[in-house]
Design an enzyme around this catalytic site. Structure first.
Site, PDB file in Angstrom:
ATOM      1  N   GLU A  45      -4.975  -2.395  -8.261  1.00 18.30           N
ATOM      2  CA  GLU A  45      -4.127  -1.398  -8.898  1.00 18.30           C
ATOM      3  C   GLU A  45      -3.098  -2.141  -9.722  1.00 18.30           C
ATOM      4  OE1 GLU A  45      -2.666   1.046  -5.678  1.00 18.30           O
ATOM      5  OE2 GLU A  45      -4.719   1.177  -4.929  1.00 18.30           O
ATOM      6  N   ASP A  56       9.674   3.981  -6.126  1.00 20.66           N
ATOM      7  CA  ASP A  56       9.563   2.590  -5.707  1.00 20.66           C
ATOM      8  C   ASP A  56      10.834   2.040  -5.077  1.00 20.66           C
ATOM      9  OD1 ASP A  56       6.867   1.669  -6.427  1.00 20.66           O
ATOM     10  OD2 ASP A  56       7.456   2.379  -8.419  1.00 20.66           O
TER      11      ASP A  56
END
Lengths: 255, 409
Positions: A45, A56
């Site tokens: 990914e 995040d």
């Protein structure tokens, strides 16, 4: 056949690695992909960085910022991936936030993915309704998988809806958390993983967020088709010789 | 499936939905809920319940009681004599600066804290730039005895020390946002991350008409008290509830949306939204979003934002921390695109001079945010006798340092 589908048909305990494109250095994107395949990663990914990555934690925020500061763009990423399929054979997904995709142009983005041999995408802030209405046909036309996330709080009805819209795998978050939190598999997490396993979804599942070592990886694999490692890997390649860092990191999981 | 019809609001006072949110959470091309799955349950819970809760008679009673007894509403609509002489028009100031805590922000935090209680939430988080929304949030948390965590950019913590002290005194925990540019945008990111990590017991009080649906609508509804009162006051004072112009400054756009709300369907009322040009729209140090921005997604909704060609969000600049934001609420983007609102901009210098002028003409020290709206009066041409309402969204106490430095006071 789509490489993702093929992988899940052929393998168990799939190890997928996330890393931020253009980090630690702008030109590292392809080298990391090659090193990961060589040391046994099953799927990749590649994150295209965004200035405001709300899902995040600190590590991936910092790698995104550094990559952007060094000049990374989506356009540059597609140039770097031009010869991806000359050396990399495992499935590759792009992961990032929706705004850069919108500015690039959805149609153009899908075309570029198909052209360089990207197999699917993960866009956490792209809502299902938007995907269905404006993206799905385009993704289908270019044989791209779109991967959705589910959390312990996702209702069963919604999980089935996601399962119906997905054609790659489902990204199972170990908990509702930003990236980089440690996985603590307590009773509630186990109950949640078992609950998902028993739904008999048509898509395979991959557990992500909080996988950092062999133990947590194996644990995740007992409930799903495999697991995704991001933060721990990004941390591991921050400095030093890139190929050595990648190979040392991967040894921990292949033992 | 994601958006079910908002059944309970049908047939109510909304005669015209042209500029209001539709059942999918959009204003024309703008709005929606671009959020990661981790935020979905919280946002969905809010979406399913906010109108039901707000429309409830007990909620309305408590909300209005607090606005009256605690905030000090209605805020006056003041016919500013010397301004009116200067411009040859009737200049009315809507005095949100007289609210408790010094700005319009408290209208929204009172509404949201009551709503959070109805949803059974135990913990409140918020973002703040200049600290006005942070103070307004910490205030209502003290009032209702709820845990309060405020995210504030490291840079803003340094330049807004008195507001940081106020929040702490009110019992809030102030957490520095040290990512990105360390200002409002990053404080918002940190608050969203907190919400992702605390998915069950926490309510996020967003301070402006931004964020995923239903936030822009919910905040606009709570702020709409500004135009609701203005209409009544205008009718009493001028014999008509429709002025010729309504002006307000826009950062994210909450005071402007509150000021425009009940005038949006009165198409003969001209709506003027004043953005911060910073050092000039072409200087590279600006927050004039409609001028510099493009359509895109930021903080959960599709709107207009300042960004690079690659879709990275650009850092804004304004002397006023409250306008220092790279986007605008989706409803503003819609008013701009449809031409219903006129979006203009005022520089740092123009706003500071307008702040001083207001002080000397009317004896009111305005917040530098509000001074942007006042500054635009200098650029308008009046035939004579027009009725003009300017939203004086906040008082200038917090900006004294900036005024002192600029004018060598």
């Amino acid at each position: 056949m789509n490489r993702i589908k093929q992988l899940f048909e052929e393998k168990k305990n799939i190890l997928s690695i996330y890393y931020t494109a253009g980090y630690p250095n702008t030109g590292d994107t392809i080298q990391i992909a090659e090193a990961l395949e060589k040391s046994g990663a099953d799927m990749l990914e590649i994150g295209f960085p965004y200035s405001d990555p709300v899902a995040d934690g600190p590590v991936i925020q910092a790698s995104s910022k550094q990559s952007l500061d060094q000049g990374m763009t989506l356009k540059l990423l597609f140039e770097q991936l031009k010869d991806l399929r000359k050396t990399v054979t495992i499935p590759v997904l792009l992961m990032g936030y929706v705004n850069p995709v919108l500015q690039f142009g959805v149609e153009k983005f899908c075309e570029a993915c198909a052209e360089v041999g990207v197999d699917g995408c993960i866009v956490p802030d792209l809502p299902m309704v938007e995907y269905e209405e404006f993206y799905k046909d385009c993704f289908g036309k270019h044989n791209l998988s779109n991967v959705f996330l589910i959390t312990p709080q996702t209702a069963e009805e919604r999980i089935h809806k996601i399962d119906g819209l997905t054609n790659g795998f489902i990204y199972l978050l170990s908990s509702s958390a930003t990236t980089g939190k440690n996985l603590e598999v307590g009773n509630t997490t186990e109950a949640y993983f078992s609950r998902i396993k028993n739904l008999n979804l048509k898509n395979p599942t991959m557990i992500g967020f909080g996988i950092s070592d062999k133990q947590t990886f194996d644990k995740a694999c007992s409930y799903a088709n495999g697991a995704i490692i991001g933060t721990a890997f990004v941390k591991a390649i921050a400095d030093g010789n890139l190929e050595e860092s990648v190979s040392n990191f991967m040894k921990k999981f292949k033992a | 499936m994601l958006f079910i019809t908002l059944g309970f609001n049908q047939g109510k006072k909304e005669k015209n939905m042209k500029y209001k949110v539709n059942e999918k959470g959009y204003y024309g091309d703008f709005g929606g809920a671009y959020i990661p799955e981790m935020l979905y349950p919280n946002v969905e819970e809010l979406r399913q319940n906010y109108l039901k809760i707000i429309d409830d008679a007990d909620f309305q009673k408590e909300f209005h009681q607090l606005l009256k007894d605690y905030v000090g509403r209605p805020s006056p609509l003041y016919l500013a004599k010397r301004y009116s002489e200067r411009y040859g028009a009737n200049i009315f100031l809507k005095r949100e600066d007289l609210n408790h805590t010094g700005a319009h922000k408290i209208n929204n935090t009172i509404g949201q804290i009551l709503l959070a209680e109805k949803l059974g939430k135990k913990r409140i988080i918020a973002e703040t730039g200049a600290g006005q929304h942070g103070v307004a949030t910490a205030t209502v948390c003290a009032l209702r005895n709820l845990e309060c965590v405020i995210y504030m950019g490291e840079v803003d913590i340094e330049r807004q020390a008195p507001n940081v002290a106020r929040m702490k005194m009110l019992g809030a925990k102030v957490v520095p946002a040290s990512s990105g540019s360390k200002t409002l945008k990053d404080a918002t990111n940190e608050a969203m991350r907190d919400w992702i990590n605390n998915p069950v017991d926490t309510h996020y009080i967003i301070g402006s008409v931004v964020g995923p649906h239903p936030y822009p609508d919910m905040v606009a509804i709570f702020q709409s008290i500004i135009s609701e009162e203005t209409k009544k006051q205008l009718l009493e004072q001028t014999g008509s509830d429709q002025p010729d112009y309504v002006l307000a400054c826009v950062g994210g756009g909450s005071n402007a949306m509150g000021m425009f709300y009940h005038f949006m369907d009165d198409e003969n009322v001209k709506l003027i939204a004043v953005e911060a040009a910073g050092k000039g729209v072409s200087s590279g140090f600006s927050a004039a979003t409609t001028y510099l921005g493009k359509e895109g997604v930021l903080h959960g909704s599709r709107s207009i934002l300042m960004q690079t060609e690659d879709g990275q969000v650009v850092e804004p600049h304004s002397v006023s921390a409250g306008l220092d934001y790279p986007g605008i609420g989706p409803q503003h983007a819609h008013l701009f695109k449809t031409g219903r609102g006129q979006y203009v901009s005022i520089t740092d210098e123009e706003s500071l001079h307008a702040g001083l002028l207001c002080t000397q003409l009317e004896g009111i020290i305005p917040a530098i945010e509000s001074a942007h709206a006042l500054a635009y009066l200098e650029k308008m041409e009046f035939k004579g006798g027009e009725n003009v309402v300017v939203c004086l969204s906040g008082r200038g106490d917090k900006d004294l340092d900036t005024y002192i430095k600029y004018f060598n006071l």
